[in-house]
Design an enzyme around this catalytic site. Structure first.
Site, PDB file in Angstrom:
ATOM      1  N   LYS A   1       0.848  -1.199   0.000  1.00  0.00           N
ATOM      2  CA  LYS A   1       0.000   0.000   0.000  1.00  0.00           C
ATOM      3  C   LYS A   1       0.883   1.248   0.000  1.00  0.00           C
ATOM      4  O   LYS A   1       0.618   2.221  -0.695  1.00  0.00           O
ATOM      5  CB  LYS A   1      -0.944  -0.013   1.221  1.00  0.00           C
ATOM      6  CG  LYS A   1      -2.054  -1.053   1.079  1.00  0.00           C
ATOM      7  CD  LYS A   1      -2.855  -1.284   2.354  1.00  0.00           C
ATOM      8  CE  LYS A   1      -3.818  -2.453   2.146  1.00  0.00           C
ATOM      9  NZ  LYS A   1      -4.620  -2.799   3.327  1.00  0.00           N
TER      10      LYS A   1
ATOM     11  N   GLN B   1      -4.931  -1.840   9.536  1.00  0.00           N
ATOM     12  CA  GLN B   1      -4.823  -3.135   8.862  1.00  0.00           C
ATOM     13  C   GLN B   1      -5.432  -4.227   9.739  1.00  0.00           C
ATOM     14  O   GLN B   1      -5.154  -4.313  10.938  1.00  0.00           O
ATOM     15  CB  GLN B   1      -3.337  -3.438   8.562  1.00  0.00           C
ATOM     16  CG  GLN B   1      -3.104  -4.676   7.718  1.00  0.00           C
ATOM     17  CD  GLN B   1      -3.665  -4.576   6.293  1.00  0.00           C
ATOM     18  OE1 GLN B   1      -3.795  -3.491   5.727  1.00  0.00           O
ATOM     19  NE2 GLN B   1      -4.033  -5.708   5.723  1.00  0.00           N
TER      20      GLN B   1
ATOM     21  N   ASP C   1     -11.045   2.683   3.868  1.00  0.00           N
ATOM     22  CA  ASP C   1     -11.508   1.300   3.671  1.00  0.00           C
ATOM     23  C   ASP C   1     -13.024   1.229   3.472  1.00  0.00           C
ATOM     24  O   ASP C   1     -13.542   0.192   3.049  1.00  0.00           O
ATOM     25  CB  ASP C   1     -11.184   0.455   4.920  1.00  0.00           C
ATOM     26  CG  ASP C   1      -9.844  -0.253   4.827  1.00  0.00           C
ATOM     27  OD1 ASP C   1      -9.475  -0.671   3.717  1.00  0.00           O
ATOM     28  OD2 ASP C   1      -9.191  -0.401   5.882  1.00  0.00           O
TER      29      ASP C   1
HETATM   30  N1  GUN Z   1      -7.054  -7.033   5.753  1.00  0.00           N
HETATM   31  C1  GUN Z   1      -7.374  -7.738   4.641  1.00  0.00           C
HETATM   32  N2  GUN Z   1      -7.990  -6.930   3.745  1.00  0.00           N
HETATM   33  C2  GUN Z   1      -8.044  -5.703   4.314  1.00  0.00           C
HETATM   34  C3  GUN Z   1      -8.574  -4.458   3.865  1.00  0.00           C
HETATM   35  O1  GUN Z   1      -9.127  -4.304   2.770  1.00  0.00           O
HETATM   36  N3  GUN Z   1      -8.437  -3.420   4.739  1.00  0.00           N
HETATM   37  C4  GUN Z   1      -7.862  -3.562   5.951  1.00  0.00           C
HETATM   38  N4  GUN Z   1      -7.789  -2.488   6.737  1.00  0.00           N
HETATM   39  N5  GUN Z   1      -7.375  -4.706   6.390  1.00  0.00           N
HETATM   40  C5  GUN Z   1      -7.466  -5.767   5.572  1.00  0.00           C
END
Ligand code: GUN
Length: 274
Positions: free
Chosen positions: A48, A92, A115
């Site tokens: 990311k 996350q 998100d």
């Molecule tokens: N863990 C797995 N996929 C995601 C996501 O799309 N966002 C976040 N914050 N954690 C994740």
């Protein structure tokens, strides 16, 4: 059969995001919070950050120890909510067990919730009000379908998986585009029959669940699953070799939904609300 090329499409989206960021009067700043040392999460977070750098979005990773107190994490989020120099916050997942994930999500300001996981954004999506952010994976999938001119309206869509991250928002987004949506999960009966009659199948399970005899000719198959086989090779929910010949469109793993999710997240991170 046409491959839904997520790699190529994601590059196109990222270049659009990059131009958008260059035109803004402020540099978006995404803060990613990583709690503990989940190896997969570390890789996701690093990717990311790399993607953010590519499009001119500032990003900061805050690494916190796995034994951090829940309240301390909530306090950090409140500070970030109040910080005008921070435009996006992402915590996350998964979080350590002693931390209530829902409390954490509910603490993030909906205007910084890149998100799209907060109750305000989820609720807006459900009742048909434009949320500040759509969840990255389903939004990336819609972008991929649109790129290939795939019509959703009136189609029978089957979503396999009901997670808050993919399955549920995917179903909502397809419904919003006037598809007839069936959401399947581990308790669903006659899954094969449901898949067989679908025009669009989105599978987000993490197990080899979509196989040849299940698929209708010319259907669209989107594979969200990604996991490693014992030989170390990455694979998805769909048995690609046997399913793909009868599909109209199919997304590969890797190179399908994965890169689209990152591009879609960057699209979100380029949105600034004040
Ligand atoms: N863990 C797995 N996929 C995601 C996501 O799309 N966002 C976040 N914050 N954690 C994740």
């Amino acid at each position: 059969m046409i491959i839904l090329d997520g790699k190529k499409t994601s590059e196109k989206i990222l270049s659009i995001v990059k131009s958008r960021v260059a035109e803004l009067d402020i540099t978006p700043h995404l803060v990613v919070i990583l709690v503990g040392d989940n190896e997969a999460s570390k890789i996701y977070v690093k990717n990311k950050k790399l993607a953010a750098e590519k499009v001119g979005i500032k990003s900061t990773i805050i690494e916190l120890p796995s034994d951090i107190k829940e309240q301390a994490l909530l306090d950090r989020i409140v500070k970030l909510n109040e910080d005008d120099n921070v435009t996006g916050i992402l915590v996350q997942l998964p979080l350590p067990e002693h931390i209530d994930k829902n409390k954490v999500i509910q603490t993030i300001s909906p205007k910084k919730d890149v998100d799209g996981f907060t109750p305000e954004n989820v609720g807006k999506l459900a009742i048909g009000i434009e949320p500040y952010f759509y969840p990255a994976t389903p939004q990336g999938i819609m972008m991929l379908l649109d790129e290939y001119g795939i019509e959703v309206e009136g189609k029978d869509a089957v979503v396999i998986g009901r997670s808050n991250i993919v399955g549920k928002p995917m179903a909502q987004m397809l419904l919003r585009r006037n598809a007839t949506v069936t959401t399947c999960h581990s308790y669903s009966q006659d899954l094969e029959d449901k898949i067989k009659t679908a025009d669009i199948v989105v599978s987000a399970v993490g197990k080899k669940i979509v196989r040849c005899k299940m698929i209708r000719n010319n259907s669209v198959v989107v594979d969200v699953g990604i996991f490693k086989l014992p030989n170390g090779k990455l694979t998805g929910d769909v048995d690609f070799d046997v399913v793909s010949p009868s599909c109209g469109f199919i997304s590969p793993v890797p190179g399908g939904v994965g890169p689209m999710t990152i591009a879609s997240l960057m699209f979100n991170a380029s949105k600034v609300y004040r």
